[in-house]
Design a protein around this motif. Structure first.
Motif, mmCIF file in Angstrom:
data_model
loop_
_atom_site.group_PDB
_atom_site.id
_atom_site.type_symbol
_atom_site.label_atom_id
_atom_site.label_comp_id
_atom_site.label_asym_id
_atom_site.label_seq_id
_atom_site.Cartn_x
_atom_site.Cartn_y
_atom_site.Cartn_z
ATOM 1 N N ALA A 320 39.683 -5.596 -96.977
ATOM 2 C CA ALA A 320 38.539 -5.175 -97.781
ATOM 3 C C ALA A 320 37.984 -6.346 -98.589
ATOM 4 O O ALA A 320 36.765 -6.487 -98.762
ATOM 5 C CB ALA A 320 38.954 -4.038 -98.713
ATOM 6 N N ILE A 321 38.873 -7.207 -99.086
ATOM 7 C CA ILE A 321 38.442 -8.398 -99.828
ATOM 8 C C ILE A 321 37.678 -9.356 -98.905
ATOM 9 O O ILE A 321 36.649 -9.925 -99.280
ATOM 10 C CB ILE A 321 39.661 -9.096 -100.466
ATOM 11 C CG1 ILE A 321 40.255 -8.223 -101.562
ATOM 12 C CG2 ILE A 321 39.274 -10.460 -101.026
ATOM 13 C CD1 ILE A 321 41.567 -8.742 -102.125
ATOM 14 N N ASP A 322 38.189 -9.518 -97.678
ATOM 15 C CA ASP A 322 37.485 -10.367 -96.715
ATOM 16 C C ASP A 322 36.083 -9.841 -96.432
ATOM 17 O O ASP A 322 35.116 -10.611 -96.309
ATOM 18 C CB ASP A 322 38.278 -10.436 -95.404
ATOM 19 C CG ASP A 322 39.518 -11.306 -95.525
ATOM 20 O OD1 ASP A 322 39.549 -12.142 -96.457
ATOM 21 O OD2 ASP A 322 40.443 -11.156 -94.715
ATOM 22 N N ALA A 323 35.975 -8.514 -96.336
ATOM 23 C CA ALA A 323 34.661 -7.910 -96.075
ATOM 24 C C ALA A 323 33.701 -8.196 -97.225
ATOM 25 O O ALA A 323 32.507 -8.467 -97.012
ATOM 26 C CB ALA A 323 34.806 -6.405 -95.858
ATOM 27 N N LEU A 324 34.204 -8.148 -98.457
ATOM 28 C CA LEU A 324 33.366 -8.463 -99.619
ATOM 29 C C LEU A 324 32.844 -9.897 -99.528
ATOM 30 O O LEU A 324 31.692 -10.169 -99.862
ATOM 31 C CB LEU A 324 34.165 -8.298 -100.920
ATOM 32 C CG LEU A 324 34.264 -6.915 -101.555
ATOM 33 C CD1 LEU A 324 35.063 -7.013 -102.847
ATOM 34 C CD2 LEU A 324 32.886 -6.332 -101.827
ATOM 35 N N GLY A 325 33.720 -10.798 -99.096
ATOM 36 C CA GLY A 325 33.330 -12.204 -99.027
ATOM 37 C C GLY A 325 32.251 -12.484 -97.993
ATOM 38 O O GLY A 325 31.565 -13.501 -98.081
#
Length: 369
Positions: A320-325
Motif C-alpha cells: 500500500a505504501i508503494d502504491a502511494l509512492g
C-alpha cells in the motif's frame, strides 16, 4: 591434547558463531550449545534478567533514553540483542521522519536546484550512545579473548595434573592423600574461568574421563569411594526431581534456563556415581531434557506461526505504501493528504507484532527506502 587446541580469531569469530543456525539439534545438543556459549562469556546469561521490550512503537526520544540506560547500567554482552532491536526501531522511525520532511520540502519548494537537507540532533545523540556501546563491546571482546586463552591453558594443566594423579605409581601416597589431591583439582577447576565455546565440551569430557578413571581404575578404599558415590547420587537424584518439577512450569523459557543450569551443575560440580547406576540416572535426566526440548519446540512453533501472520500483514501495508509512492501529486493539499495516508499506514504497520527475525532487515529496507 594441546595439538588440537587453537586460539580464537577475535570478534569476528564470536559473531560468526552466534549467527549460525543449527537445525534438527537434539535436546542435549541444544543444552550443550547454550551452556558452552554462556560458559565462554557468562555476562550473556544476564540478558535473561533484562526485559526485551517491544521497541517498535516507542518514540525516538524514548528509544535513545532506553539505549543510554542499557549502555550505562548493564554488561555489554547482556544487552546485545536489546541494542540491535533498539537500533532497528530507531532507524525505522528516522527514515520515516526523513521521508516525511522530504515530502514537506518538495511540497513547499518547486525549485529543483535547491537540495533537501535536514539535521536531526536526536540522531547525533543516538549515534554517540551507539558508538559508546560499540567501543565497550570491542574492549570486552579483546579482554575476553585474553581471558579465554589463559583459562584454557589452566584447565589443560589441571587435566594433565589429574591424569598424572590417576597414573601415579608412588606407593607412598595414601588414599587420603589422593582424595585430597583430587578435591584440590576439583576446586581449582570450578574457579578456572571461561574457555572458548568450541572447546567447552571436549575439555569437559577429557576432564570427566580422568575423574571416572580415578574411581574405576585405581584400587581405592571401598568405604571412602562408596561414600563419595552416595553423596554424588543424592545430588543427581535431587537434580532429576527438580527437572520433573520444571516440566510443569508454564513459563517455558524460564524453565529451560533453569534446566540448562541444572545440566551445568550436573556436569561441572558433581562427581560420578557407581558405574552400575550411571547409565540409568543419566537416561532419566536425558528423558526429562527431551520432554522440555519438545515443549520448547512447540512453543516456538506457535510463536513462528504468529510472526508469519504478522509478516503477511506488514507486507500488505508495504504494498500500500508503494502504491502511494506511485501516485502523482500536483498540489500542496495533495502532499498533505499523502502524508496523512502514509502516517495511517505506518500506525497500522507498528500495530502488528514481531516478525521472523531473519526477515526484519529485508522488511525495513522495503519499508524505508
Amino acid at each position: 591434547m594441546n595439538d588440537n587446541l587453537h586460539e580464537a580469531d577475535g570478534q569476528e569469530q564470536f559473531e560468526s558463531q552466534e549467527d549460525v543456525v543449527v537445525k534438527n539439534q537434539s535436546a542435549q545438543d541444544v543444552i550443550d550449545d547454550s551452556n558452552a556459549e554462556e560458559n565462554e562469556d557468562d555476562s550473556i546469561s544476564d540478558k535473561h534478567d533484562i526485559p526485551l521490550l517491544d521497541y517498535e512503537p516507542m518514540s525516538m526520544e524514548d528509544l535513545v533514553a532506553e539505549l543510554d540506560n542499557l549502555v550505562k547500567n548493564h554488561k555489554v554482552m547482556a544487552i546485545k540483542d536489546h541494542v540491535e532491536e533498539i537500533r532497528k526501531a530507531f532507524m525505522n522511525h528516522y527514515h520515516h521522519l526523513l521521508d516525511q520532511k522530504r515530502d514537506e520540502f518538495n511540497a513547499e519548494n518547486q525549485d529543483e536546484n535547491v537540495e533537501f537537507e535536514y539535521h536531526f540532533p536526536l540522531k547525533s545523540k543516538f549515534d554517540a550512545v551507539y558508538d559508546d556501546y560499540k567501543t565497550k563491546r570491542n574492549n570486552h571482546y579483546n579482554q575476553l579473548q585474553k581471558n579465554l586463552k589463559h583459562n584454557l591453558q589452566k584447565r589443560t594443566e589441571l587435566i594433565e595434573e589429574l591424569k598424572n594423579l590417576v597414573d601415579n605409581t608412588d606407593e607412598s601416597l595414601t588414599i587420603a592423600d589422593m582424595f585430597k589431591k583430587l578435591n584440590d583439582i576439583r576446586e581449582q577447576w570450578k574457579s578456572a574461568g571461561a574457555i572458548p565455546r568450541d572447546k567447552y565440551n571436549i575439555v569437559w569430557n577429557n576432564y570427566h574421563f580422568h575423574v571416572e578413571r580415578f574411581y574405576d581404575l585405581i584400587h581405592l578404599d571401598k568405604e571412602a569411594r562408596d561414600q563419595d558415590f552416595k553423596l554424588n547420587l543424592e545430588q543427581k537424584l535431587a537434580i532429576i526431581e527438580r527437572g520433573k518439577e520444571l516440566l510443569k512450569e508454564s513459563d517455558i523459557a524460564k524453565a529451560f534456563r533453569e534446566l540448562q543450569l541444572l545440566h551445568r551443575v550436573w556436569k561441572e560440580e558433581i562427581g560420578p556415581v557407581a558405574r552400575e547406576q550411571r547409565e540409568a540416572i543419566w537416561n532419566e535426566f536425558s528423558d526429562i531434557t527431551k520432554q522440555m526440548h519438545d515443549k520448547r519446540e512447540a512453543f516456538f512453533a506457535n510463536v513462528k506461526a504468529r510472526e508469519e501472520d504478522n509478516l503477511v500483514n506488514k507486507n500488505n501495508i508495504i504494498r500500500a505504501i508503494d502504491a502511494l509512492g506511485n501516485e502523482e501529486i500536483s498540489s500542496h493539499n495533495g502532499w498533505q493528504n499523502q502524508i496523512k495516508k502514509m502516517e495511517a499506514l505506518r500506525e497500522q504497520f507498528l500495530k502488528f507484532g514481531q516478525i521472523l527475525k531473519m526477515l526484519v532487515t529485508i522488511i525495513l529496507i522495503d519499508y524505508t527506502k
